[in-house]
Each structure stands twice: as structure tokens, then as C-alpha cells.
Design a protein around this motif. Structure first.
Motif, PDB file in Angstrom:
ATOM      1  N   ALA A  70       0.957  -1.307  -0.289  1.00 52.45           N
ATOM      2  CA  ALA A  70      -0.022   0.069   0.029  1.00 52.45           C
ATOM      3  C   ALA A  70       0.787   1.249  -0.420  1.00 52.45           C
ATOM      4  CB  ALA A  70      -0.970   0.376   0.887  1.00 52.45           C
ATOM      5  N   HIS A  81      -3.942   0.957   3.599  1.00 51.82           N
ATOM      6  CA  HIS A  81      -4.127   0.084   2.922  1.00 51.82           C
ATOM      7  C   HIS A  81      -4.793   1.453   1.340  1.00 51.82           C
ATOM      8  CE1 HIS A  81      -8.354  -0.660   5.576  1.00 51.82           C
ATOM      9  NE2 HIS A  81      -9.131   0.209   4.759  1.00 51.82           N
ATOM     10  N   THR A 121      -7.196  -4.790  -6.716  1.00 53.42           N
ATOM     11  CA  THR A 121      -5.775  -3.871  -7.173  1.00 53.42           C
ATOM     12  C   THR A 121      -5.328  -5.108  -7.710  1.00 53.42           C
ATOM     13  OG1 THR A 121      -5.930  -3.958  -4.327  1.00 53.42           O
ATOM     14  CG2 THR A 121      -4.038  -3.856  -6.136  1.00 53.42           C
TER      15      THR A 121
END
Length: 333
Positions: A70, A81, A121
Motif C-alpha cells: 500500500a 491500505h 488492486t
């Protein structure tokens, strides 16, 4: 991308049975445990990494720490995060033995909770072969699959794989400035769905985190993440009747999203807004960017692409408390 290569991509959501079949293939997927725990007031924090090492785990799984992979520090207002940079993501993928073509399957120990954030992500950085295990580790055990119960002192060693530094896909992450500008567009503004519990969205309860205003982004609509999940009680004796969650069926998701957006054609509106503007058709928010990803996963099952406001209410609510951002509260009946 050709139609043939598109057809070869694995589904975003897979079952325990599907994963079991993939693990028997010549090129099995890389399995990641992306469990994350939300701290409870007055209780000691649970350590997801320590629990992974203690077991049980899906055989061959590695741990993916969402708070370490992160962006951290003052540039993100010390929020947890936040989306990693390309170099940080590539380094972690490499250390986990993941290359650009690796099929990555992600699970958590809740069922469906934190795994979608890691899947988002990967997808946001253009990684095409990524899947979420529906029901996570509990569903895997409940299906009678084998588990690894050996206690580990360190993470399993894997051979690093080259992962070229990727670029974040345009528009997948919304900034505060973009979200603020959206509130001023009136009927032309993009739909914003808030995944927090309805009482928090309405502003009728105080936020558990200090220094945050109560309420929601003006014009946002409520779609609590728990509404898109189905709750189960495990039948396998190894789980001691543990409760876990899976994603609801597509037909139920269709009804929920349509109702949240307002009308039977709500989903078509989201699709149209995305195709006509050249950007993603909806933005998602929650408390800290974690459970918004559950809504992202649900919308993907309906053919709707969505962006995430990464700061979510931890960023907006803090600015709202300082008078730097407008906050809307639902009138009490």
C-alpha cells in the motif's frame, strides 16, 4: 484483445470446486490469503498474518498483507491500505512468485470481506487473470477440501518472478477533488454508492473512528455491503458451525442495485453512463476503501465497471469535520 483470449480468462468469482480443479492442473494458480480484520473497539486487534502462519490454510497459499502492499504516510494522510504505487505492487507480486500472466486466486477467512480489495488492486493494475474464491477459506473447508494445518514460523519461500512495473488503469481510483467536483454537477453527476451500514450513511450514529463527521457524500446512495452477501453456517465439523459469507446470486444483485440506483433501469443507467462518458459508470465508497470493493465485485457480476474512492469516509469525514467538505445527513422520519 481477441475474443479467443478473452474467453480464456478465468472468471472473477470462482467456487471451491472450481479452485480444486484448477489446483490439479499443470499450471495451478497462485493462491493468496488476503485476510484483513477490522479492529473492534475495546478488543485487542487480530493479527491476520499470525493467524495465517498458525493455520489452517489452503494448501500452497501465500499471505498478502493489504496494509503493507500500500501507499503509506503523509501523502495519503496516513490512511490505511491505500492503493499501492506501481513499483510497490510489482515488487510484492514478484516476491509472491506472480508474473503478469499468472492466474491469481484470492481468499479471506471471513468468506467474502477483504479478498475483493486485493482482487480490485490486481485488476486496477491491469492484471487480467484474477479470481476471488466465493466463501473464502470457510467455503473451501465446508466443501470437504483438504487444508494445511501445519504451524509455520515464517512465510513459505517462493522463487521471485519478474513483474514489470504496471500503470494504474485510468479512472479506477477516484481522488477527493474528483469526488468533490462530482457533488457540484447536479443531475449530471455520476452515481456514488456507499457500502457502509445504513445508520452510518444516514448520519444517525456517531462514527467509531475519532475525528470524523457523521453522514455521507452529498448525492450518494446507500448500498450496504452486507446486503449483497449471503450468510451461511458451516456444516463441516472442522469449522464448528462458523458463519461465513458468499456473494448473492446475480438475480438478487440485480434487484438490489436497481433499487439503490433508483428504478428498474438502474443498472442500464450505470452501463450507459460509463459507455457514453468513456469512464467508469459509478464510484464506490465505504469506511476506508475495503468494503467498497465488495460492491465492485458484485457490480462486476452485472457487467458494470466501477471506480473506488480510495480515501472513502476516513478521508471525506475527516475533511467534513474540519469544514473542508460538504456532508449530507438523511432527515429522520
Amino acid at each position: 484483445m481477441s475474443l479467443r483470449s478473452q474467453a480464456a480468462l478465468p472468471p472473477l468469482l470462482i467456487s471451491a470446486r472450481q479452485l480444486s480443479g484448477l489446483m490439479a492442473a499443470k499450471k495451478p494458480p497462485r493462491i493468496l490469503d488476503a485476510t484483513w480484520f477490522l479492529g473492534a473497539p475495546g478488543q485487542p486487534p487480530r493479527n491476520a498474518h499470525a493467524e495465517f502462519l498458525r493455520g489452517p490454510r489452503i494448501p500452497g497459499a501465500l499471505f498478502w498483507d493489504v496494509d503493507k502492499v500500500a501507499t503509506v504516510g503523509p501523502e495519503v494522510h496516513n490512511l490505511p491500505h491505500m492503493m499501492p504505487s506501481g513499483p510497490v505492487f510489482a515488487k510484492s507480486a514478484s516476491e509472491h512468485g506472480i508474473g503478469p500472466e499468472t492466474h491469481v486466486v484470492i481468499y479471506d477467512t471471513h468468506g467474502i470481506f477483504s479478498a475483493p480489495r486485493t482482487a480490485f488492486t490486481f485488476a486496477a493494475f491491469g492484471h487480467k487473470a484474477v479470481s476471488v474464491l466465493d466463501g473464502g477459506l470457510p467455503a473451501w473447508i465446508d466443501a470437504g477440501e483438504k487444508i494445511d494445518t501445519a504451524a509455520l514460523s515464517t512465510d513459505p519461500a517462493v522463487e521471485p518472478v519478474d513483474y514489470p512495473t504496471p500503470t494504474l488503469r485510468d479512472g479506477w481510483i477516484r481522488s477527493f477533488d474528483e469526488m468533490l467536483a462530482n457533488t457540484k454537477l447536479g443531475f449530471r453527476r455520476q452515481v456514488v454508492l456507499d457500502a457502509r451500514a445504513k445508520a452510518r450513511f444516514d448520519g444517525h450514529v456517531a462514527e467509531a473512528r475519532p475525528g470524523l463527521a457523521s453522514g455521507h457524500i452529498p448525492g450518494a446512495r446507500s448500498l450496504p455491503f452486507m446486503d449483497v452477501l449471503e450468510q451461511h453456517t458451516a456444516s463441516d465439523a472442522r469449522l464448528s458451525e462458523q458463519k461465513y459469507t458468499t456473494l448473492k446470486q446475480q438475480s438478487d444483485l440485480w434487484k438490489l442495485v436497481n433499487a439503490a440506483v433508483g428504478g428498474e433501469d438502474g443498472i442500464e443507467k450505470l452501463r450507459h453512463d460509463g459507455s457514453s462518458s468513456g469512464s467508469l459508470g459509478v464510484s464506490l465508497s465505504c469506511g476506508s476503501g475495503m468494503t467498497a470493493s465488495i460492491l465492485w465485485l458484485a457490480l462486476q457480476q452485472l457487467g458494470v465497471n466501477a471506480a473506488i474512492y480510495d480515501e472513502s469516509w476516513m478521508g471525506w469525514g475527516r475533511r467534513g469535520a474540519d469544514g473542508e467538505a460538504p456532508v449530507e445527513v438523511t432527515p429522520k422520519e
